[in-house]
Write a protein that holds these residues in place. Sequence first.
Motif, mmCIF file in Angstrom:
data_model
loop_
_atom_site.group_PDB
_atom_site.id
_atom_site.type_symbol
_atom_site.label_atom_id
_atom_site.label_comp_id
_atom_site.label_asym_id
_atom_site.label_seq_id
_atom_site.Cartn_x
_atom_site.Cartn_y
_atom_site.Cartn_z
ATOM 1 N N VAL A 12 28.618 79.168 -81.499
ATOM 2 C CA VAL A 12 29.474 79.423 -80.351
ATOM 3 C C VAL A 12 29.326 78.285 -79.350
ATOM 4 N N GLN A 13 30.389 77.998 -78.625
ATOM 5 C CA GLN A 13 30.341 76.956 -77.602
ATOM 6 C C GLN A 13 29.633 77.455 -76.352
ATOM 7 N N PRO A 14 29.059 76.538 -75.574
ATOM 8 C CA PRO A 14 28.471 76.955 -74.301
ATOM 9 C C PRO A 14 29.473 77.735 -73.456
ATOM 10 N N GLY A 15 28.987 78.808 -72.851
ATOM 11 C CA GLY A 15 29.845 79.689 -72.080
ATOM 12 C C GLY A 15 30.470 80.810 -72.880
ATOM 13 N N GLY A 16 30.329 80.751 -74.189
ATOM 14 C CA GLY A 16 30.899 81.765 -75.048
ATOM 15 C C GLY A 16 30.035 83.000 -75.165
ATOM 16 N N SER A 17 30.482 83.914 -76.023
ATOM 17 C CA SER A 17 29.815 85.203 -76.179
ATOM 18 C C SER A 17 29.650 85.559 -77.645
ATOM 19 N N LEU A 18 28.621 86.331 -77.927
ATOM 20 C CA LEU A 18 28.389 86.921 -79.232
ATOM 21 C C LEU A 18 27.801 88.304 -79.032
ATOM 22 N N ARG A 19 28.034 89.185 -79.981
ATOM 23 C CA ARG A 19 27.374 90.472 -79.992
ATOM 24 C C ARG A 19 26.595 90.631 -81.279
ATOM 25 N N SER A 84 27.924 84.151 -71.506
ATOM 26 C CA SER A 84 27.585 82.904 -70.818
ATOM 27 C C SER A 84 26.490 82.152 -71.546
ATOM 28 N N LEU A 85 26.660 82.006 -72.838
ATOM 29 C CA LEU A 85 25.623 81.408 -73.667
ATOM 30 C C LEU A 85 25.401 79.941 -73.331
ATOM 31 N N ARG A 86 24.152 79.538 -73.431
ATOM 32 C CA ARG A 86 23.716 78.186 -73.127
ATOM 33 C C ARG A 86 23.063 77.569 -74.356
ATOM 34 N N PRO A 87 23.043 76.244 -74.458
ATOM 35 C CA PRO A 87 22.374 75.618 -75.604
ATOM 36 C C PRO A 87 20.924 76.074 -75.777
ATOM 37 N N GLU A 88 20.232 76.343 -74.693
ATOM 38 C CA GLU A 88 18.851 76.786 -74.787
ATOM 39 C C GLU A 88 18.706 78.201 -75.335
ATOM 40 N N ASP A 89 19.810 78.914 -75.509
ATOM 41 C CA ASP A 89 19.777 80.210 -76.172
ATOM 42 C C ASP A 89 19.735 80.082 -77.692
ATOM 43 N N THR A 90 19.900 78.880 -78.202
ATOM 44 C CA THR A 90 19.884 78.656 -79.644
ATOM 45 C C THR A 90 18.538 79.062 -80.226
ATOM 46 N N ALA A 91 18.564 79.941 -81.206
ATOM 47 C CA ALA A 91 17.344 80.465 -81.814
ATOM 48 C C ALA A 91 17.726 81.411 -82.938
ATOM 49 N N VAL A 92 16.724 81.803 -83.704
ATOM 50 C CA VAL A 92 16.874 82.937 -84.600
ATOM 51 C C VAL A 92 16.522 84.182 -83.805
ATOM 52 N N TYR A 93 17.417 85.148 -83.815
ATOM 53 C CA TYR A 93 17.224 86.378 -83.069
ATOM 54 C C TYR A 93 16.779 87.485 -84.012
#
Length: 114
Positions: A12-19, A84-93
């Motif tokens: 997802v691009q920065p600022g985007g959303s995922l559920r 409001s996803l940010r690049p620093e949110d990149t991870a395995v959840y």
Amino acid sequence: QVQLVESGGGLVQPGGSLRLSCAASGSIFSINHMGWYRQAPGKERELVATITSGGSTNYADSVKGRFTISRDNAKNTVYLEMNSLRPEDTAVYYCALLAARFYWGQGTQVTVSS
């Protein structure tokens, strides 16, 4: 026996959303805390959010106001709405059922990048 299966990750691009969704098996889901954790490359696994059986929530400061954890006990499912996803949110959840021991899912990759 408890099994947890995460889904919903992706790019997802920065600022985007995922559920993210976590489907759980086992009879103890409705009476236990659930949580989402994440692990980025080279870093330790960290708390993202937790939710009690009664619906009380707790969030890491880094995601507060952007992420929402919820649960549907009838469906044995816990969700993580990520906005409001940010690049620093990149991870395995990872999804976890928090009982006397922790039960972990396999994880789902979330990548935030332009």
